[in-house]
Design an enzyme around this catalytic site. Structure first.
Site, PDB file in Angstrom:
ATOM      1  N   GLU B  48       0.831  -1.206   0.000  1.00  0.00           N
ATOM      2  CA  GLU B  48       0.000   0.000   0.000  1.00  0.00           C
ATOM      3  C   GLU B  48       0.870   1.263   0.000  1.00  0.00           C
ATOM      4  O   GLU B  48       0.627   2.193  -0.781  1.00  0.00           O
ATOM      5  CB  GLU B  48      -0.918   0.028   1.231  1.00  0.00           C
ATOM      6  N   ASN B  52       1.321   3.892  -3.100  1.00  0.00           N
ATOM      7  CA  ASN B  52       0.973   5.308  -2.941  1.00  0.00           C
ATOM      8  C   ASN B  52       2.103   6.220  -3.413  1.00  0.00           C
ATOM      9  O   ASN B  52       1.861   7.233  -4.072  1.00  0.00           O
ATOM     10  CB  ASN B  52       0.648   5.621  -1.475  1.00  0.00           C
ATOM     11  N   ARG B 107      -9.167   3.684  -7.748  1.00  0.00           N
ATOM     12  CA  ARG B 107      -8.562   3.603  -6.423  1.00  0.00           C
ATOM     13  C   ARG B 107      -9.714   3.613  -5.424  1.00  0.00           C
ATOM     14  O   ARG B 107     -10.691   4.340  -5.601  1.00  0.00           O
ATOM     15  CB  ARG B 107      -7.601   4.770  -6.145  1.00  0.00           C
TER      16      ARG B 107
END
Ligand SMILES: Nc1ncnc2c1ncn2[C@@H]1O[C@H](COP(=O)(O)OP(=O)(O)OP(=O)(O)O)[C@@H](O)[C@H]1O
Ligand SMILES: [Mg+2]
Lengths: 108, 148
Positions: B48, B52, B107
């Site tokens: 994650e 990002n 997303r």
């Protein structure tokens, strides 16, 4: 990551294997959407039994396919997600838009 | 707490390296003999944070992502993921579940929620124009009392 697509009457089954992340989600999305367009199924089954890793990119992938199926009045079913992937799914509340079906023997 | 072992990895912000980062973390953690679940939690949280940095931090530009992992003496795993990208104007808002600035890219806005729930501690520091640093910690269970 690979996706195998099978059609049974009005159902499109996408058998996913390997790791689903932001990188691999792109090609999975294209393959599934192209087939949805030609087959026009009423049910899309996403089979997760062979998925070894998934992060929130996989949730985005399910949400996007749900939106697409919704347009034609169809539904998305999530089939046999492994335990850890179920945890990511639960966190996202994805079961509110796609039914999660867990059964250990599936005739494919 | 003393550091038992540590690895630093610097890689360009391209999506192929999401997998690379997870693989390095898995290999490093082998020495701590985590449970299947602990390993999956940490791999997901790393994925994650790295995603990002690649997707949001270096949007429309390029640069390096830094991954720093430490195994501390108390079986605590320390992870730092850093980018020198665009930064986050309002970190508190960005960390809200379902908040995303890229809904059109499918997303879900769940990255921070996943990091928060799969790790014990999560600290995000960011400065617009300078970049973002994510620090996460997770204590592994003792290897002796885990047999079920
Ligand atoms: N490293 C970063 N640099 C710049 N902005 C970031 C960074 N990390 C997160 N953000 C911002 O915080 C928002 C929330 O991040 P989060 O990971 O929770 O959701 P997402 O990435 O949008 O969606 P998902 O992770 O579910 O795919 C992002 O949409 C982005 O605007
Ligand atoms: Mg994210």
């Amino acid at each position: 990551m690979a996706v195998e697509l099978l059609t049974k009457e009005q159902t499109l089954i996408a058998v996913l294997t390997g790791e689903i992340d932001h990188h691999s989600a792109r090609s999975i999305r294209t393959e599934i959407d192209d087939t949805i367009e030609t087959v026009q199924p009423t049910t899309l089954v996403l089979d997760f039994s062979g998925v070894t890793f998934m992060d929130s990119s996989g949730i985005g992938l399910i949400m996007g396919r749900h939106r697409l199926m919704e347009i034609v009045g169809g539904e998305v079913i999530i089939q046999n997600p492994p335990l850890h992937i179920q945890r990511v799914m639960r966190l996202s509340g994805i079961e509110r838009i796609a039914h999660i079906r867990t059964e250990r023997s599936v005739d494919a | 707490m003393k550091t038992q072992n540590t690895v630093k990895l610097v890689f360009p912000a391209i999506s192929e390296n999401e997998r690379t980062a997870r693989a390095v973390v898995s290999a490093f953690l082998t020495q701590a003999d985590p449970t299947v679940e602990e390993l999956a939690d940490i791999r997901t949280a790393v994925s994650e944070a790295v995603t990002n940095a690649i997707v949001h931090g270096y949007r429309g530009s390029s640069g390096d992502v830094e991954l720093h992992i430490k195994l501390l003496e108390n079986r605590e795993i320390y992870l730092r993921i850093k980018d020198h990208g665009c930064g986050i104007p309002d970190v508190e808002l960005a960390m809200q579940p379902l908040y995303t600035t890229a809904p059109e890219e499918e997303r879900a806005g769940l990255g921070f929620a996943v990091m928060e729930s799969f790790m014990d501690k999560l600290v995000v520091k960011s400065r617009p124009g300078y970049g973002t640093t994510v620090v996460m910690r997770k204590k592994l269970g003792s290897p002796t009392c885990r047999e079920k």
